[in-house]
Design a protein around this motif. Sequence first.
Motif, PDB file in Angstrom:
ATOM      1  N   GLU A 108       0.960  -1.242  -0.062  1.00  0.00           N
ATOM      2  CA  GLU A 108       0.052   0.078  -0.241  1.00  0.00           C
ATOM      3  C   GLU A 108       0.940   1.438  -0.151  1.00  0.00           C
ATOM      4  O   GLU A 108       0.621   2.352  -0.770  1.00  0.00           O
ATOM      5  N   THR A 109       1.924   1.329   0.976  1.00  0.00           N
ATOM      6  CA  THR A 109       2.710   2.471   0.890  1.00  0.00           C
ATOM      7  C   THR A 109       3.430   2.753  -0.477  1.00  0.00           C
ATOM      8  O   THR A 109       3.965   3.849  -0.934  1.00  0.00           O
ATOM      9  N   HIS A 110       3.869   1.474  -0.863  1.00  0.00           N
ATOM     10  CA  HIS A 110       4.830   1.589  -2.358  1.00  0.00           C
ATOM     11  C   HIS A 110       3.892   2.194  -3.306  1.00  0.00           C
ATOM     12  O   HIS A 110       4.186   2.976  -4.167  1.00  0.00           O
ATOM     13  N   ARG A 111       2.474   1.666  -3.480  1.00  0.00           N
ATOM     14  CA  ARG A 111       1.496   2.160  -4.524  1.00  0.00           C
ATOM     15  C   ARG A 111       1.211   3.688  -4.262  1.00  0.00           C
ATOM     16  O   ARG A 111       1.090   4.537  -4.909  1.00  0.00           O
ATOM     17  N   LEU A 112       1.251   4.372  -3.017  1.00  0.00           N
ATOM     18  CA  LEU A 112       0.815   5.576  -2.898  1.00  0.00           C
ATOM     19  C   LEU A 112       2.102   6.381  -3.155  1.00  0.00           C
ATOM     20  O   LEU A 112       1.833   7.662  -3.702  1.00  0.00           O
ATOM     21  N   LEU A 113       3.218   5.888  -3.142  1.00  0.00           N
ATOM     22  CA  LEU A 113       4.211   6.678  -3.557  1.00  0.00           C
ATOM     23  C   LEU A 113       4.588   6.742  -4.936  1.00  0.00           C
ATOM     24  O   LEU A 113       4.753   7.804  -5.730  1.00  0.00           O
ATOM     25  N   GLU A 114       4.190   5.616  -5.574  1.00  0.00           N
ATOM     26  CA  GLU A 114       4.091   5.549  -7.095  1.00  0.00           C
ATOM     27  C   GLU A 114       3.318   6.629  -7.487  1.00  0.00           C
ATOM     28  O   GLU A 114       3.498   7.117  -8.681  1.00  0.00           O
ATOM     29  N   GLN A 115       2.314   6.927  -6.959  1.00  0.00           N
ATOM     30  CA  GLN A 115       1.181   7.747  -7.376  1.00  0.00           C
ATOM     31  C   GLN A 115       1.828   9.346  -7.674  1.00  0.00           C
ATOM     32  O   GLN A 115       1.375   9.965  -8.543  1.00  0.00           O
ATOM     33  N   LEU A 116       2.719   9.388  -6.809  1.00  0.00           N
ATOM     34  CA  LEU A 116       3.436  10.823  -6.830  1.00  0.00           C
ATOM     35  C   LEU A 116       4.610  10.769  -7.939  1.00  0.00           C
ATOM     36  O   LEU A 116       4.837  11.666  -8.594  1.00  0.00           O
ATOM     37  N   THR A 117       5.345   9.672  -8.292  1.00  0.00           N
ATOM     38  CA  THR A 117       6.598   9.552  -8.917  1.00  0.00           C
ATOM     39  C   THR A 117       6.613   8.745 -10.166  1.00  0.00           C
ATOM     40  O   THR A 117       7.720   9.205 -10.857  1.00  0.00           O
ATOM     41  N   VAL A 118       5.577   8.074 -10.585  1.00  0.00           N
ATOM     42  CA  VAL A 118       5.640   7.309 -11.908  1.00  0.00           C
ATOM     43  C   VAL A 118       4.856   8.033 -12.748  1.00  0.00           C
ATOM     44  O   VAL A 118       3.602   8.152 -12.632  1.00  0.00           O
ATOM     45  N   ASP A 119       5.316   8.146 -13.943  1.00  0.00           N
ATOM     46  CA  ASP A 119       4.642   8.666 -15.124  1.00  0.00           C
ATOM     47  C   ASP A 119       3.365   7.805 -15.344  1.00  0.00           C
ATOM     48  O   ASP A 119       3.482   6.574 -15.198  1.00  0.00           O
ATOM     49  N   ARG A 120       2.248   8.480 -15.714  1.00  0.00           N
ATOM     50  CA  ARG A 120       1.073   7.772 -16.004  1.00  0.00           C
ATOM     51  C   ARG A 120       1.048   6.550 -17.029  1.00  0.00           C
ATOM     52  O   ARG A 120       0.593   5.304 -16.589  1.00  0.00           O
ATOM     53  N   ASP A 121       1.726   6.819 -18.302  1.00  0.00           N
ATOM     54  CA  ASP A 121       1.833   5.721 -18.976  1.00  0.00           C
ATOM     55  C   ASP A 121       2.889   4.587 -18.708  1.00  0.00           C
ATOM     56  O   ASP A 121       2.170   3.312 -18.740  1.00  0.00           O
ATOM     57  N   LEU A 122       3.819   4.823 -17.936  1.00  0.00           N
ATOM     58  CA  LEU A 122       4.571   3.728 -17.391  1.00  0.00           C
ATOM     59  C   LEU A 122       3.897   3.048 -16.237  1.00  0.00           C
ATOM     60  O   LEU A 122       3.901   1.750 -16.360  1.00  0.00           O
ATOM     61  N   ALA A 123       3.120   3.686 -15.310  1.00  0.00           N
ATOM     62  CA  ALA A 123       2.521   3.107 -14.366  1.00  0.00           C
ATOM     63  C   ALA A 123       1.329   2.329 -14.801  1.00  0.00           C
ATOM     64  O   ALA A 123       0.957   1.067 -14.567  1.00  0.00           O
ATOM     65  N   HIS A 124       0.696   2.787 -16.034  1.00  0.00           N
ATOM     66  CA  HIS A 124      -0.347   1.767 -16.485  1.00  0.00           C
ATOM     67  C   HIS A 124       0.212   0.484 -17.356  1.00  0.00           C
ATOM     68  O   HIS A 124      -0.448  -0.372 -17.095  1.00  0.00           O
ATOM     69  N   LEU A 125       1.333   0.831 -18.016  1.00  0.00           N
ATOM     70  CA  LEU A 125       1.663  -0.372 -18.410  1.00  0.00           C
ATOM     71  C   LEU A 125       2.411  -1.508 -17.411  1.00  0.00           C
ATOM     72  O   LEU A 125       1.987  -2.652 -17.823  1.00  0.00           O
ATOM     73  N   ARG A 126       2.853  -0.883 -16.494  1.00  0.00           N
ATOM     74  CA  ARG A 126       3.215  -1.915 -15.599  1.00  0.00           C
ATOM     75  C   ARG A 126       2.172  -2.599 -14.832  1.00  0.00           C
ATOM     76  O   ARG A 126       2.031  -3.816 -14.694  1.00  0.00           O
TER      77      ARG A 126
END
Length: 404
Positions: free
Chosen positions: A286-304
């Motif tokens: 959960e904490t990892h996902r919350l941090l990704e919301q700040l730091t990972v580009d939308r298209d990269l996050a959706h691909l992952r």
Amino acid sequence: MPSCVLAYSGGLDTSVILGWLQDEGYDVHCVYVDVGQPCEDREAIMQKAHDCGAKSARLVDVQEELCRDFAFPVLQWQARYEGIYLLGTSIARPLISKVCLQVAREVGAEAYAHGATGKGNDQCRFQLAAEALDPAVKIIAPWRIPAFREKFPGRTEMIDYCEQKGIPVKASIAKPYSSDENCLHISYEAGKLEELTVDGYEVVDFGMTVSPQEAPDQPEQITVGFESGVPVSVDGEKLSAFEIVQVLNERAGRNGVGRIDIIENRFVGMKSRGVYEAPGMTVLYETHRLLEQLTVDRDLAHLRDRIAPEVAEMVYYGLWYTAKFDALLAFIEEAQKPVTGEVTVNLYKGNILASSRSSPLSLYDEEIASMEGGGSYDQTDAEGFLRIVGLPSRVQGRINPRDY
């Protein structure tokens, strides 16, 4: 005499298998791979193996490696089997095989034996990992051998065999369920849990978590720090991978975090029920996902997120040591480089509630995101953007008008 390495726990099944392998003419080297099983007398387990005729017996502690090199890369993928299971058992099996194969190479054993049944997933994980590391290894899976099953059709016969051989075991004929524990989680299955009308949360005597109803009435706040997607600290204190999991297991566990009850699809094709608890890893996901919301580009996050279910399947099936999985691990290492920062959450009666998050690499710009007047975002720009995006729809609408 031929020799083999046995993945050994000291319990009823592997104690019987140790005796049976000797009956079959093998010198047996017992390997207890410590992935965080329940508190046991490790020295007594090693002595028991020696007393029962093992050629050698050793304990290999891999808890740090399990968390650092196996669990955390799967965490970076946010991989959950069938959307919910955090793969605690699945992650440990390829590491156990690796250790057993390392010992086999050292002692010159040509075979690798394990106690997994022919119905479950673990046989796949053990064997696929072992054959990838040593294609020439001979796999001995007694529960897949008809003669072994005929000799030991039930626990009564196994207990009788141990008594005849003078093998000390603590086992009862009837068990309400079976469990498997490591430092990441505990799984519960079989027995009464096979009856779907039985409430798993009521039947299971959980070992890592209290029930949410019995958790404290006040939330407990905790801050987790990450560097490049890897957990590195709790409440500002730098810790090893295993230490982080340990601390979070204790703190999340006392707040009732991390229980699930799932009907899952095994690799061999059948559906089975599992009840799991993974308090520390649930907080990390959960904490990892919350941090990704700040730091990972939308298209990269959706691909992952599109690939993550496939990664979870590969881990669940035991396909860790494959070219495809190597490439996926390399991909996620690159994709996680910006995931650095801290996340604070409140743990409360089985829930994880976001409190704050921060990162030196945050892509969140308050000036752009603000709904207040002004800011650096010019709303007029949206006009041209939407005209371009909507062009195909307008053309199709003219050629093929829709009823509405």
